[in-house]
Design an enzyme around this catalytic site. Structure first.
Site, mmCIF file in Angstrom:
data_model
loop_
_atom_site.group_PDB
_atom_site.id
_atom_site.type_symbol
_atom_site.label_atom_id
_atom_site.label_comp_id
_atom_site.label_asym_id
_atom_site.label_seq_id
_atom_site.Cartn_x
_atom_site.Cartn_y
_atom_site.Cartn_z
ATOM 1 C CD GLU A 196 -3.159 -0.890 1.998
ATOM 2 O OE1 GLU A 196 -2.728 -0.464 3.178
ATOM 3 O OE2 GLU A 196 -4.176 -1.308 1.992
ATOM 4 C CD GLU B 282 -4.206 -6.175 2.503
ATOM 5 O OE1 GLU B 282 -4.842 -5.135 3.002
ATOM 6 O OE2 GLU B 282 -2.836 -5.963 2.500
HETATM 7 P P1 P53 Z 1 -7.112 -2.765 9.426
HETATM 8 C C1 P53 Z 1 -6.460 1.726 5.509
HETATM 9 C C2 P53 Z 1 -7.338 1.760 4.366
HETATM 10 C C3 P53 Z 1 -7.102 0.639 3.535
HETATM 11 C C4 P53 Z 1 -6.244 -0.388 3.995
HETATM 12 O O1 P53 Z 1 -6.685 -2.707 7.919
HETATM 13 C C5 P53 Z 1 -5.524 -0.408 5.317
HETATM 14 C C6 P53 Z 1 -5.600 0.683 5.914
HETATM 15 C C7 P53 Z 1 -4.852 0.872 7.125
HETATM 16 O O2 P53 Z 1 -5.899 0.813 8.167
HETATM 17 O O3 P53 Z 1 -4.531 -1.429 5.596
HETATM 18 C C8 P53 Z 1 -4.420 -2.504 4.697
HETATM 19 O O4 P53 Z 1 -6.076 -3.678 10.021
HETATM 20 C C9 P53 Z 1 -3.108 -3.193 5.010
HETATM 21 C C10 P53 Z 1 -3.314 -4.249 6.215
HETATM 22 C C11 P53 Z 1 -4.413 -4.045 7.125
HETATM 23 C C12 P53 Z 1 -5.711 -4.237 6.339
HETATM 24 O O5 P53 Z 1 -5.664 -3.277 5.451
HETATM 25 O O6 P53 Z 1 -6.937 -1.367 10.066
HETATM 26 O O7 P53 Z 1 -2.375 -3.537 3.988
HETATM 27 O O8 P53 Z 1 -2.049 -4.289 6.957
HETATM 28 O O9 P53 Z 1 -4.418 -4.989 8.158
HETATM 29 C C13 P53 Z 1 -6.950 -3.847 7.089
HETATM 30 O O10 P53 Z 1 -8.614 -3.141 9.620
#
Ligand code: P53
Length: 482
Positions: free
Chosen positions: A181, A379
């Site tokens: 990201e 993801e």
């Molecule tokens: P969490 C923000 C917006 C989109 C993706 O996020 C993001 C974030 C950060 O919060 O992160 C990705 O754990 C990232 C992972 C993360 C996952 O999304 O905040 O690549 O490390 O855990 C989900 O709910």
């Protein structure tokens, strides 16, 4: 005639799941591992940011130190992934296991050994590892001693790390991504600038300029890694990793539409460079007009041109919406957190993320139009509170509904729009520490882990209803989503 889904996805489609080292491994000080930026972040809460402490402060709780103890339990967990039918498993290599401080000449052998064992365990079940090099876990020493990615020297340290693991795992790993990201730090004021680049802007510096400088060094480092990786093994597939959040205009008012366009340009210039090998024109002009006077050399520009990626890895959770101000200046400065408005046509998760499956189809089309590269959804998922019933079952129809709608949108993009998607790895296939909040209770997994937000629990693994649902999705190659 009604077309069926079963012939849509290629037979070698990479179904799997995704995690990141710091969010599940634990073992933060085991076998010479160094301190990473994730190791000095406390647990926040829903709506409460995590604290970034100056080193480890006694008495504070750091959820990543133990996480879900995957470091000691990976065999058990990979067996469960295999039971679901995973074809691939996306994780990261913790930079600090390989170079504990980041600036050593020689790697740490015990760290390298751990990933040898982990990848061997995956291959035992025919699971392809998909590896991110830098996933919010850079060595903390590089922050303290060098100022993080403000400093050009970081390029060399990253490249040394990349080269070391490319060489070591050249016969065990084919799919790589450079920076997780990389574009999240566009939000500047957000903690993302720290997790991505080890930077907390000082009051005497222009935060936007710092972000553009760090982003530049990272795209150069990424391009060098792509070139070196291809030399080490020409069969490597090395991708970018972009947080894809489509940004919509609040209305058809041209001012809203142009604002959304500038917001998209602001969030996706990283992938413009990584895919096309050059800066987009608007950004050259923007940086010049702002007189940022960045350290961008002609040699850097050649490196960017020569190190374009093989595919785009993307995360997708939600979409954003923006509305123009009354007297918007001609030179927009996109300030993400201040500019977003809620989209009334979309539902919202308990953490305020707006759920938008059609946005995924839109996003896949957008990438395909702009870059003409294969896409890998690395993801996607729903963070939700889960409840364990007395009989140890976890009923999570909300998670199944979310994933089903998004997989359907992906299939629509493939079937109707001809977009090339090579795989799909839902986030946090096993419950882990949230990156944004440090919570355990923001759960994404098919596998439940018994641990709470204070760090208590047996760490026992339980299969949720979604475990069996996803097993059938994989088995049917996406044709059975009910
Ligand atoms: P969490 C923000 C917006 C989109 C993706 O996020 C993001 C974030 C950060 O919060 O992160 C990705 O754990 C990232 C992972 C993360 C996952 O999304 O905040 O690549 O490390 O855990 C989900 O709910």
């Amino acid at each position: 005639m009604e077309r069926k889904n079963d012939s849509v996805l290629p037979s070698d489609f990479l179904w799997g799941g995704a995690v990141a080292a710091h969010q599940l491994e634990g073992g933060w000080d085991q076998d010479n591992k160094g301190l990473s930026v994730a190791d000095i972040m406390t647990a926040g809460a829903n709506g409460k940011a995590r604290e970034i402490t100056d080193g480890i402060v006694k008495g504070k709780y750091y959820p990543n130190h133990e996480a879900i103890d995957f470091y000691h339990r990976y065999k058990e967990d990979i067996k469960l992934f295999a039971e679901m039918g995973f074809k691939c498993f996306r994780t990261s290599i913790a930079w600090t296991r390989i170079f504990p401080n980041g600036d050593e000449e020689q790697p740490n052998e015990s760290g390298l050994k751990f990933y040898d064992q982990l990848f061997d365990e995956c291959h035992k079940y025919g699971i392809e590892p998909v590896i991110t090099l830098s996933h919010f876990e850079m060595p903390y020493h590089l922050v303290k001693a060098y100022g993080g990615w403000r400093n050009r020297k970081l390029i060399d340290f990253f490249v040394r790390f990349a080269k070391t693991v490319f060489k070591r795992y050249k016969d065990k790993v084919s799919y790589w991504m450079t920076f997780n990201e990389i574009n999240n730090q566009t939000a500047i004021a957000d903690w993302a600038l720290f997790t991505n680049s080890g930077i907390i802007p000082r009051s005497d510096e222009n935060a936007e300029k710092v972000m553009y400088q760090a982003g530049h060094y990272e795209t150069v480092a990424s391009a060098l890694a792509v070139q070196i990786g291809h030399q080490i093994n020409p069969d490597f597939k090395i991708g970018a990793m972009i947080a894809m959040v489509p940004i919509y205009p609040a209305s058809s008012d041209p001012r809203d539409v142009f604002k959304a366009e500038r917001a998209m340009q602001s969030r996706y210039w990283f992938s413009d460079i990584q895919a096309k090998g050059k800066y987009p024109d608007w950004l050259v002009s923007y940086q010049k007009n702002k007189a940022f006077d960045l350290d961008i050399t002609l040699e850097d520009l050649d490196v960017l041109k020569a190190g374009t990626v093989d595919y785009i890895g993307l995360s997708y959770y939600m979409s954003f919406t923006v509305k123009a101000k009354k007297d918007e200046p001609k030179s927009y400065k996109y300030e993400e957190r201040k500019e977003l408005i809620s989209n009334p046509s979309l539902p919202t998760t308990d953490w305020g993320w707006q759920i938008d499956p059609i946005g995924l189809r839109y996003a896949l089309n957008w990438f395909s139009d702009h870059y003409d590269l294969p896409l890998f959804i690395v993801e996607n998922g729903l963070g939700a509170y889960d409840k364990v019933e007395n009989n140890q079952q976890i009923h999570d129809p909300y998670r199944i509904a979310y994933l089903k709608a998004h997989i359907q949108a992906m299939i629509d993009a493939v079937q109707e729009d001809g977009v090339k998607v090579i795989g799909y790895t839902p986030w946090g296939c096993i419950d882990l520490v949230s990156a944004g909040t440090g919570q355990m209770s923001k759960r994404y997994g098919f596998i439940y882990v018994d641990k709470d937000d204070q760090g208590k629990g047996s760490l026992k693994r339980l299969k949720k209803d979604s475990f069996f649902w996803y097993q059938q999705v994989i088995k049917s190659n996406g044709s059975q989503l009910d």
